[in-house]
Design a protein around this motif. Structure first.
Motif, PDB file in Angstrom:
ATOM      1  N   GLN A 283       0.818  -1.205   0.000  1.00 16.49           N
ATOM      2  CA  GLN A 283       0.000   0.000   0.000  1.00 16.49           C
ATOM      3  C   GLN A 283       0.857   1.263   0.000  1.00 16.49           C
ATOM      4  OE1 GLN A 283      -2.339  -0.887   3.458  1.00 16.49           O
ATOM      5  NE2 GLN A 283      -3.014  -2.757   2.427  1.00 16.49           N
ATOM      6  N   GLU A 284       0.679   2.050  -1.025  1.00 14.26           N
ATOM      7  CA  GLU A 284       1.317   3.367  -1.142  1.00 14.26           C
ATOM      8  C   GLU A 284       2.812   3.336  -0.821  1.00 14.26           C
ATOM      9  OE1 GLU A 284      -1.097   6.144   1.036  1.00 14.26           O
ATOM     10  OE2 GLU A 284      -2.574   6.078  -0.576  1.00 14.26           O
ATOM     11  N   LEU A 285       3.486   2.350  -1.399  1.00 12.11           N
ATOM     12  CA  LEU A 285       4.918   2.191  -1.161  1.00 12.11           C
ATOM     13  C   LEU A 285       5.703   3.300  -1.880  1.00 12.11           C
ATOM     14  CD1 LEU A 285       7.011   0.016  -0.020  1.00 12.11           C
ATOM     15  CD2 LEU A 285       7.216  -0.679  -2.400  1.00 12.11           C
ATOM     16  N   CYS A 286       6.619   3.914  -1.155  1.00 10.17           N
ATOM     17  CA  CYS A 286       7.489   4.932  -1.760  1.00 10.17           C
ATOM     18  C   CYS A 286       8.929   4.628  -1.408  1.00 10.17           C
ATOM     19  CB  CYS A 286       7.183   6.327  -1.219  1.00 10.17           C
ATOM     20  SG  CYS A 286       5.548   6.913  -1.598  1.00 10.17           S
ATOM     21  N   LYS A 287       9.821   4.910  -2.337  1.00 12.26           N
ATOM     22  CA  LYS A 287      11.239   4.821  -2.026  1.00 12.26           C
ATOM     23  C   LYS A 287      11.937   6.021  -2.634  1.00 12.26           C
ATOM     24  CE  LYS A 287      15.175   3.426  -0.619  1.00 12.26           C
ATOM     25  NZ  LYS A 287      15.507   3.334   0.819  1.00 12.26           N
ATOM     26  N   THR A 288      12.572   6.796  -1.781  1.00  8.88           N
ATOM     27  CA  THR A 288      13.292   7.980  -2.245  1.00  8.88           C
ATOM     28  C   THR A 288      14.757   7.830  -1.857  1.00  8.88           C
ATOM     29  OG1 THR A 288      11.307   9.215  -1.726  1.00  8.88           O
ATOM     30  CG2 THR A 288      13.265  10.489  -2.250  1.00  8.88           C
ATOM     31  N   TYR A 289      15.621   7.985  -2.823  1.00  8.68           N
ATOM     32  CA  TYR A 289      17.056   7.968  -2.519  1.00  8.68           C
ATOM     33  C   TYR A 289      17.519   9.403  -2.413  1.00  8.68           C
ATOM     34  CZ  TYR A 289      17.275   3.075  -3.925  1.00  8.68           C
ATOM     35  OH  TYR A 289      17.101   1.728  -4.021  1.00  8.68           O
ATOM     36  N   SER A 290      18.328   9.691  -1.410  1.00 11.11           N
ATOM     37  CA  SER A 290      18.921  11.020  -1.419  1.00 11.11           C
ATOM     38  C   SER A 290      20.427  10.899  -1.301  1.00 11.11           C
ATOM     39  CB  SER A 290      18.341  11.885  -0.303  1.00 11.11           C
ATOM     40  OG  SER A 290      18.386  11.183   0.911  1.00 11.11           O
ATOM     41  N   SER A 291      21.113  11.769  -1.989  1.00  7.93           N
ATOM     42  CA  SER A 291      22.569  11.747  -1.954  1.00  7.93           C
ATOM     43  C   SER A 291      23.058  13.113  -1.522  1.00  7.93           C
ATOM     44  CB  SER A 291      23.124  11.411  -3.345  1.00  7.93           C
ATOM     45  OG  SER A 291      22.703  12.395  -4.251  1.00  7.93           O
ATOM     46  N   GLY A 292      24.331  13.242  -1.329  1.00  5.73           N
ATOM     47  CA  GLY A 292      24.888  14.523  -0.921  1.00  5.73           C
ATOM     48  C   GLY A 292      24.885  14.639   0.590  1.00  5.73           C
ATOM     49  N   GLY A 293      24.959  15.842   1.099  1.00  3.49           N
ATOM     50  CA  GLY A 293      25.032  16.027   2.537  1.00  3.49           C
ATOM     51  C   GLY A 293      26.042  17.104   2.820  1.00  3.49           C
ATOM     52  N   THR A 305       6.945   5.659  -6.318  1.00  3.33           N
ATOM     53  CA  THR A 305       6.017   6.612  -5.712  1.00  3.33           C
ATOM     54  C   THR A 305       4.618   5.997  -5.607  1.00  3.33           C
ATOM     55  OG1 THR A 305       7.268   8.341  -6.809  1.00  3.33           O
ATOM     56  CG2 THR A 305       5.174   8.994  -5.835  1.00  3.33           C
ATOM     57  N   LEU A 306       4.122   5.874  -4.379  1.00  2.00           N
ATOM     58  CA  LEU A 306       2.741   5.444  -4.121  1.00  2.00           C
ATOM     59  C   LEU A 306       2.339   4.209  -4.923  1.00  2.00           C
ATOM     60  CD1 LEU A 306       1.034   8.964  -3.969  1.00  2.00           C
ATOM     61  CD2 LEU A 306       1.712   7.512  -2.049  1.00  2.00           C
ATOM     62  N   VAL A 307       3.113   3.161  -4.785  1.00  5.77           N
ATOM     63  CA  VAL A 307       2.800   1.914  -5.491  1.00  5.77           C
ATOM     64  C   VAL A 307       1.888   1.056  -4.608  1.00  5.77           C
ATOM     65  CG1 VAL A 307       3.761  -0.205  -6.450  1.00  5.77           C
ATOM     66  CG2 VAL A 307       4.982   1.959  -6.741  1.00  5.77           C
ATOM     67  N   SER A 308       0.736   0.655  -5.120  1.00  7.03           N
ATOM     68  CA  SER A 308      -0.200  -0.176  -4.355  1.00  7.03           C
ATOM     69  C   SER A 308      -0.693  -1.341  -5.201  1.00  7.03           C
ATOM     70  CB  SER A 308      -1.431   0.640  -3.932  1.00  7.03           C
ATOM     71  OG  SER A 308      -1.045   1.754  -3.182  1.00  7.03           O
ATOM     72  N   PHE A 309      -0.659  -2.526  -4.643  1.00  7.18           N
ATOM     73  CA  PHE A 309      -1.251  -3.692  -5.323  1.00  7.18           C
ATOM     74  C   PHE A 309      -1.347  -4.871  -4.358  1.00  7.18           C
ATOM     75  CE2 PHE A 309       3.294  -3.980  -5.922  1.00  7.18           C
ATOM     76  CZ  PHE A 309       3.577  -5.309  -5.701  1.00  7.18           C
ATOM     77  N   ASP A 310      -2.150  -5.858  -4.719  1.00 12.04           N
ATOM     78  CA  ASP A 310      -2.280  -7.095  -3.935  1.00 12.04           C
ATOM     79  C   ASP A 310      -1.872  -8.270  -4.803  1.00 12.04           C
ATOM     80  OD1 ASP A 310      -3.333  -5.676  -1.864  1.00 12.04           O
ATOM     81  OD2 ASP A 310      -5.433  -6.136  -2.356  1.00 12.04           O
ATOM     82  N   VAL A 311      -1.342  -9.304  -4.177  1.00 13.80           N
ATOM     83  CA  VAL A 311      -1.143 -10.571  -4.887  1.00 13.80           C
ATOM     84  C   VAL A 311      -1.829 -11.654  -4.065  1.00 13.80           C
ATOM     85  CG1 VAL A 311       0.502 -12.105  -5.998  1.00 13.80           C
ATOM     86  CG2 VAL A 311       1.146  -9.744  -5.558  1.00 13.80           C
ATOM     87  N   ARG A 312      -2.770 -12.369  -4.672  1.00 10.95           N
ATOM     88  CA  ARG A 312      -3.505 -13.411  -3.946  1.00 10.95           C
ATOM     89  C   ARG A 312      -2.895 -14.776  -4.210  1.00 10.95           C
ATOM     90  NH1 ARG A 312      -8.947 -11.006  -6.319  1.00 10.95           N
ATOM     91  NH2 ARG A 312      -7.400 -10.579  -7.915  1.00 10.95           N
ATOM     92  N   PRO A 340      11.836   0.659   2.664  1.00 18.56           N
ATOM     93  CA  PRO A 340      10.979   1.630   1.980  1.00 18.56           C
ATOM     94  C   PRO A 340      10.959   2.956   2.730  1.00 18.56           C
ATOM     95  CG  PRO A 340       9.652  -0.073   3.054  1.00 18.56           C
ATOM     96  CD  PRO A 340      11.083  -0.473   3.215  1.00 18.56           C
ATOM     97  N   SER A 341      10.780   4.049   2.013  1.00 24.91           N
ATOM     98  CA  SER A 341      10.744   5.353   2.665  1.00 24.91           C
ATOM     99  C   SER A 341       9.374   5.603   3.292  1.00 24.91           C
ATOM    100  CB  SER A 341      11.018   6.483   1.668  1.00 24.91           C
ATOM    101  OG  SER A 341      12.105   6.173   0.859  1.00 24.91           O
ATOM    102  N   GLN A 342       8.347   5.017   2.683  1.00 25.75           N
ATOM    103  CA  GLN A 342       6.981   5.257   3.120  1.00 25.75           C
ATOM    104  C   GLN A 342       6.125   4.099   2.651  1.00 25.75           C
ATOM    105  OE1 GLN A 342       4.335   8.635   1.994  1.00 25.75           O
ATOM    106  NE2 GLN A 342       6.226   9.809   2.250  1.00 25.75           N
ATOM    107  N   GLY A 343       4.938   3.953   3.238  1.00 28.01           N
ATOM    108  CA  GLY A 343       4.002   2.957   2.744  1.00 28.01           C
ATOM    109  C   GLY A 343       4.049   1.677   3.550  1.00 28.01           C
ATOM    110  N   GLU A 344       3.162   0.765   3.219  1.00 28.89           N
ATOM    111  CA  GLU A 344       3.035  -0.461   3.999  1.00 28.89           C
ATOM    112  C   GLU A 344       3.120  -1.689   3.110  1.00 28.89           C
ATOM    113  OE1 GLU A 344      -0.404  -0.355   6.493  1.00 28.89           O
ATOM    114  OE2 GLU A 344       0.241   1.524   7.453  1.00 28.89           O
TER     115      GLU A 344
END
Lengths: 543, 313
Positions: A283-293, A305-312, A340-344
């Motif tokens: 549900q609403e999976l997000c992954k953000t990479y950040s570089s630098g600093g 960004t906001l990937v949602s799906f089910d597999v039965r 993941p950065s966000q989502g379930e």
């Protein structure tokens, strides 16, 4: 091609000997074909067919321990086999040019693209530096590279795969060679890029009347580009003829088998119903990479960004997309190889996105992955039996019991249980991928993730592995997440698909709906780019 | 890159501080009293005590360290017990012979080892390759002092091509300088030629299997260009890394070589200082070596930027 005009390339009764100790004495034998001016001849064959050996024999670039043992190779009136090394070198790059499979590695990483064309021109022509520069820029223009001046000064790693392959094509064609050898030039490219590059090769070749020897394993590409086809199997010429003859009314069984193994791009009708609760829910999976600093500018890349799906259970859900679309990122987030950065992510009742390392460990065995490259995903120093039982033993299953299960699994993947004590290098690619599947199944997972699991395999082997996966799924009621860039494969194995672009799911639905009536423009473009889409193959016509 | 440079230069400070403290502590743990050495065999206990006070060795360990550190902060390495001179001045005097020897050794090594290794990789398994491998085993296993005396015996004593020992500064002219240094430089370079030729061979051999080398050949380029511009250029990073390590190791090597050939450089200075328990000189020289070491590493890292455009800091 008229009878009176001599072919540009003429190969007669060619045989190439392998060093003693190889799996066969001759890499190829009794190979005969012609390539005329303005003609594209495809050498079609699976791995080990000897198609690349033929191209290197023509180029005079066979490895030291491999040599032509019989036959004749003529370029126009010249017998290439009678030339000295220096004379051959003069011809290479000038009269005969070559494009290779891997645009990522075929260019020198420490030279600018411009310099790589420049050295070719200064070797074979008497142009001044200014003339060479102008000619190179004009050629970059001709292969439709944007901003030729910038590309001239760029290093290969600063360009995309498609752009690098255009550099290779520019380099191959700039001296207007009589013969162009293209060795799987689009295999490593994304499907939309492949379509563009194929069209480019065809256009330039038409304009210049170049004879092209095109080497490929891909029936779709043959259908797209060939005038004539030479089919090879294990170093022997199976049949040859005009494209329509060979692909639509093949004479030989092997050719028929190859054609039948090409998965049709039209998905079969969906019969199953999956009423159960999902085995895997994202549900609403997000992954953000950040570089630098510290002292550097922060940069963020949104890989998903906001990937949602089910597999039965019992269902196969496909994620299709090109490189960089984020499909592998999603798989890695699900298995928590990366966080993941966000989502379930739910594996039935277990929250995979939030658990501690300990909680995760227990859940890990319930979700397993089969990776793309069967040559590199098995430890070469570990017996395959050990590779299969390593997981269960790690989770406390007694060794004897795990071994007994491994024997069952080998039967399940149609291999003999007696080969468990062998090492991976004793198996072919297809067999290794079966072993990888057995290894994944050894932990009795509920969810199986196949990350490009059949992409590295020959079509005939690919068809077998896909069939095997379907049978195993039916038997074990597995939920399968199938990640692929290959639309034909997705069409055949997936019940539902998600189409991803730039980390976003642009379209999802049942495979049949998405493929037959795509709503998103990108999906339409992907489908239109699939090579040989419009071509009626013999087997497809028969069914 | 600017940020990288600032970070790297700042990072050298803790390294040098740690080296300084370790050296300072270690030489005081080693038995042997500088005052006793200076006073000589005939001195009384009072003499020794007086000298100890003069040198400041009667103060507490931490006080001595603090005083030394205070000097360091204003780039003052202290005064030599033995030579009664500023340590910085001593290092300055002895720098030219050592740097000359190190420089000539590295130039010789690179000029010999890189082409040799490249050719061996090109004709993999050929006679040159096997000869080179045999030579490198020999080069690794002969100690510098054995080789040094052997070369002196043959080329200086028997053939009389080179002087036996000594040093002529560069201001006496290029040829006298070179003539004096050539034998020690050859001695010192043998082991590095063995090392760098092997690394070059392995690295170039790997590059020769790459796709871009095949592309270069398909372009009809002459073999020499394929070898240098395509294979060697891509093999450069590991080679330069090892050359960098070689330069660092060389600093240790000059100590022995300078002794064998009586060259008045930092190596002999170190040996003399250790024998005389000349604490400030030992500390100063080792700190200076550590500084060189860190700088060489930084330069090697920076050279990657020019060798491989894919590397960005």
């Amino acid at each position: 091609m008229s009878e009176t005009r001599a072919p540009v390339l003429s190969v007669r009764d060619l045989a190439v000997a392998l060093p003693a100790g190889a799996d066969r004495a001759l890499a190829v034998e009794h190979i005969s074909f012609d390539v005329g001016a303005g003609e594209i001849v495809c050498l079609l064959g699976e791995s080990g067919s000897g198609k690349s050996v033929i191209s290197f024999a023509v180029m005079g670039l066979l490895p030291d321990n491999v040599h032509v043992s019989a036959g004749e190779i003529r370029l126009g009136d010249t017998n290439l086999l009678s030339l000295t090394a220096a004379q051959l070198r003069e011809l290479r790059g000038d009269e005969i040019a070559m494009i290779f499979q891997e645009p990522m590695t075929a260019l020198n990483p420490v030279m600018t693209c411009g310099a790589q064309l420049d050295e070719l021109l200064s070797e074979h022509t008497a142009f001044s530096a200014a003339e060479r520069h102008a000619k190179t820029l004009a050629m970059f223009e001709a292969v439709k590279l944007p901003e030729p001046e910038r590309i001239f000064a760029s290093y290969p790693h600063q360009l995309s795969g498609g752009q690098r392959q255009r550099i290779m094509i520019a380099m191959a064609l700039i001296l207007e060679p009589k013969l162009l050898i293209a060795d799987e030039p689009t295999t490593a490219l994304d499907v939309t890029t492949q379509a563009e590059v194929l069209a480019l090769i065809k256009t330039l070749q038409r304009e210049r009347g170049t004879a092209v020897l095109f080497i490929t394993h891909d029936m779709g590409v043959v259908a797209e580009i060939a005038d004539r086809v030479v089919v090879l199997q294990q170093g022997k010429q199976v049949e040859s003829g005009a494209k329509h003859e060979v692909l639509q009314s093949p004479r030989e069984d092997y050719t028929r088998m190859l054609i039948a193994a090409v998965p049709p791009i039209d998905p079969p009708e969906l019969h199953h119903h999956f009423a159960d609760a999902p085995a895997l829910s994202v549900q609403e999976l997000c992954k953000t990479y950040s570089s630098g600093g510290w002292l550097q500018k922060r940069r963020e890349t949104r890989a998903a960004t906001l990937v949602s799906f089910d597999v039965r259970p019992g269902e196969t859900v496909g994620i299709v997309g090109e490189s960089g679309s984020g499909k592998s990122t999603v798989a890695r987030c699900i298995t928590r190889l990366i966080d993941p950065s966000q989502g379930e992510v739910h594996l039935r009742d277990v929250k995979l996105h939030a658990g501690s390392r300990e909680a995760l460990k227990a859940a890990r065995k319930r979700i397993q992955i089969v990776f793309q490259d069967p040559y590199r995903s098995l430890d070469p120093r570990q017996r395959v039996g050990e590779a299969i039982i390593e997981g269960p033993v790690n989770f406390g299953v007694p060794r004897e019991q795990a071994l007994a299960r491994a024997r069952e699994l080998m039967t399940l993947v149609r291999l003999s249980p007696d080969v468990l004590s062998r090492y991976p290098n004793e198996f072919s690619g297809g067999q290794r991928q079966r072993i990888s599947i057995a290894r994944a199944l050894a932990l009795d997972p509920e969810v199986l993730i196949c990350d490009e699991a059949v992409s590295a395999l020959d079509v005939s082997v690919q068809a077998q592995v896909l069939k095997l996966l379907e049978e195993i799924q039916a038997e074990l009621n597995l939920a399968i997440l199938f990640i692929t860039h290959d639309l034909r494969v997705a069409a055949q194995i997936c019940d539902r698909v998600l189409v991803m672009q730039h980390g976003i799911v642009v379209e999802q639905g049942t495979t049949r709906d998405v493929f037959r009536a795509p709503t998103h423009e990108y999906t339409r473009k992907l489908l239109a780019s699939a090579p040989g889409r419009a071509f009626q193959f013999a087997a497809a016509a028969a069914t | 890159m600017g940020a990288f440079l600032v970070k790297r230069i700042l990072a050298t400070i803790p390294v040098l501080v740690i080296v300084a403290i370790i050296v300072f502590t270690l030489i005081r743990l080693v038995p042997g009293d500088p005052a006793a050495v200076i006073a000589g065999n005939m001195a009384t206990n009072e003499d020794i005590a007086r000298i100890r006070t003069e040198l400041g060795l009667d103060r507490g360990f931490l006080t001595q360290l603090a005083l030394w550190a205070k000097g360091l902060a204003s780039s003052d390495l202290g005064q030599s017990f033995f030579f009664k001179k500023e340590v910085t001045a001593l290092i300055g005097e002895r720098l030219e012979p050592t740097l000359s020897l190190a420089f000539l050794t590295i130039v010789l090594t690179v000029l010999v080892a890189v082409p040799l290794g490249t050719l061996a990789a090109w004709r993999h398994g050929g006679w040159l390759d096997r000869a080179l491998m045999g030579f490198s085993v020999l080069g690794f296993s002969i100690p510098v002092f054995v080789l040094g005396y052997l070369l002196v015996y043959v080329f200086a004593l028997k053939l009389d091509w080179f002087p036996v020992q000594g040093y002529r500064p560069l201001r006496d002219g290029l040829w006298p300088w070179l003539h004096q240094l050539l034998l020690p430089a050859i001695t010192l370079s043998i082991v590095y030629v063995a090392l760098i030729a092997r690394v070059t061979r392995a690295s170039v051999a790997e590059a020769l299997t790459e796709d871009y080398v095949r592309t270069a050949r398909a372009k009809g380029l002459p073999e020499a260009r394929v070898l240098v511009r395509h294979a060697l250029a891509n093999a450069a990073v590991p080679i330069v890394t090892v050359i960098g390590i070689g330069i660092a190791l060389l600093i240790g090597g000059v100590v022995v070589t300078e002794s064998v050939y009586s060259i008045p450089g930092l190596g002999t200075l170190t040996v003399d200082a250790v024998l005389a328990r000349d604490f400030p000189v030992i500390q100063g020289v080792i700190l200076f070596f550590a500084f060189l070491y860190v700088m060489v590493n930084l330069l090697v890292d920076l050279s990657y930027l020019f060798l491989d455009p894919r590397i960005r800091y």
